[in-house]
Design a protein around this motif. Sequence first.
Motif, mmCIF file in Angstrom:
data_model
loop_
_atom_site.group_PDB
_atom_site.id
_atom_site.type_symbol
_atom_site.label_atom_id
_atom_site.label_comp_id
_atom_site.label_asym_id
_atom_site.label_seq_id
_atom_site.Cartn_x
_atom_site.Cartn_y
_atom_site.Cartn_z
ATOM 1 N N ARG A 45 -39.739 -20.299 28.313
ATOM 2 C CA ARG A 45 -40.080 -20.898 29.608
ATOM 3 C C ARG A 45 -39.039 -20.553 30.668
ATOM 4 O O ARG A 45 -39.376 -20.241 31.825
ATOM 5 N N SER B 258 -35.068 -27.518 31.294
ATOM 6 C CA SER B 258 -35.081 -26.510 30.244
ATOM 7 C C SER B 258 -33.664 -26.088 29.864
ATOM 8 O O SER B 258 -33.335 -25.875 28.680
ATOM 9 N N GLU C 41 -32.109 -28.795 27.745
ATOM 10 C CA GLU C 41 -32.565 -28.709 26.357
ATOM 11 C C GLU C 41 -31.950 -27.506 25.641
ATOM 12 O O GLU C 41 -31.593 -27.562 24.465
ATOM 13 N N TYR C 42 -31.808 -26.408 26.382
ATOM 14 C CA TYR C 42 -31.226 -25.191 25.794
ATOM 15 C C TYR C 42 -29.793 -25.443 25.333
ATOM 16 O O TYR C 42 -29.418 -25.165 24.180
ATOM 17 N N ASN D 111 -38.697 -23.104 24.627
ATOM 18 C CA ASN D 111 -37.953 -23.536 25.825
ATOM 19 C C ASN D 111 -37.259 -22.323 26.452
ATOM 20 O O ASN D 111 -37.209 -22.178 27.683
ATOM 21 N N GLN E 175 -39.215 -24.935 18.877
ATOM 22 C CA GLN E 175 -39.195 -25.603 20.184
ATOM 23 C C GLN E 175 -38.112 -25.004 21.086
ATOM 24 O O GLN E 175 -38.324 -24.815 22.294
#
Length: 587
Positions: free
Chosen positions: A438, A408, A411-412, A435, A431
């Motif tokens: 999460r 995560s 992706e961040y 993320n 998205q």
Amino acid sequence: MLPLFKSLRFKLIFGLLIIVIPIVAFMIYNNLYAIKVVRNQVAQSNKNLISLYMGQIDRNLDEVDKYLFNFAAQDTGLLVLDAQRDQNADRYSLAKIQLNNKLLKDLPSYKSMDMFFVYSEPNQDLLTVISDQVTYTRQEAVENSIMTIFQDQRDGSNQTSLKEWFMLKLGDQYYLTRVIKYGNVYIGAWADASKLMVPLNLVDLGNNGRALLVTDKFETMSNKAFVQENQINLNNVGNDYKLTGKGEKFLVVGEKSAKGRFRLIAVIPDSIILENLPFLRRMVSFILIGSLILLPFILFLLRKIILIPINRIMMAMRRIEDGNLDVRITYSPSVIEFDKMNQSFNRMISQIQELKINVLKEKLNHQKAELKHLQLQINPHFFLNSLNIIYNLAQVKDFTLIQEMALSLVEYFRFMFRSNMAFVALRDEVQHTLNYFRIQEMRFPHNLTYDLSVPDNLMDELVPPLVIQTFVENTIKHAVSMDKQVHIGITIEAIEVNRIRIRVQDTGKGFPEDVLARLQMEMDIGNGEGHHIGIWNMQRRLRLLYQDQAQITFANGADLGAVIDILIPFHEKEGGGNYASIAGRGR
């Protein structure tokens, strides 16, 4: 718009009129003055002429007066007529014969006279001596008129003074009459008034000019039809002249007789008088008329040569003031100075336009750099908190969550470092926000829930990166804690045909009143510790990207909690269709 009196048009025309009007006024005054001078000269000349003829008439009448007085004083026959005829009829008849022969002999010496007469009041007898030019009918009418005068004189009804010459009217003609009383006998003279006008008829007064003989009551003795036709007013003609008449004006001068109740008057057409003006006066009139004719032409040239080119420049400058830098002054044949001015103006505007383009490019580059700087800002607290979560998971050896957390974060930060783009697709922003949720779920297990609703057909719309995640992060920072569960709802929809609304709403405590007031007034609420810096960054970014087309509103909900609405214009297709709903809960 400039006031009229400050405009160049007004000043040029006013300046021209300031020069022309005094000249024209002077010419008009000079013309009128010349007319007045000529009229005075003509009036004085004719006044002198009338006075000369009146003096001649008065001298003739004075000679008749002397003759009558001498006759009355020297002739003894008048004494006989003063007595009653019955006393000595033969002597009375002889005296009448002697008086008749003497008067008949003396009458030709006074050519202006038509009759001498003697009237004996005691005998009511009239003796007349008539010129050969007088008809018998006229003689009879005159004798009857004279007898009437004496009858009225005896009855006291005659108002005519016998101390001077007076006018006797018979029909339409006037006759000059003089009566001298000697005892009870009257001796007098009589003449046709028209004979007095014979010398004046030789005077040149123009085709329409006339010499008139009038009574003391200004009754016309001759040319009456001429006076009535031209409506000439002869009243109160004194020592000065007067202008009178309908249509064509006439100058009238007159002279009163010193011997009787009548006067001579000269009537001169004003047009004849003005014909005698000098050549200079005519030239002044020509210049005056020429100036009045040329003035519109001069104003036309002034407008064409100066005012229209200046107005063309003024119109171009007004359009430039409105922001239109594409304006150019089109070529139009004019004077060299204005051609040069127009060329310099067009070059100057071209240079200003190029300079503005360069400034806009520089400003755009600066905005892009500033936007990139804002996008690259990383919250150090989030980074440290994320590392702390990984450390705690490592202690409990929960490798699955460590992997998920690491993925995560990857992706961040991958999304964060794509910040060289001014816009991203809405699906990528959604998205990224999920993320981020999460990651925060791992930090606040069981205390953070969320849902995110967005139409499918809006997923490809372009939005600024972090436009949703920034406000979610601010909400989590100030509303979510380990003590109470907080729900964050995100709704995205198309409104007003061409705008997208993103609503972020939570169930926390909401904004403090002072903070809310500052947010609603778009005031900076950041502090030295970095609180609310994300909101300021997003406000700044939206301002750079959309100017005044984007809007952020802040409010507290009815059931507590903060409500944030972000309105931005969208680029592609409008909303409608199915909604995708995404929800999560801490585990």
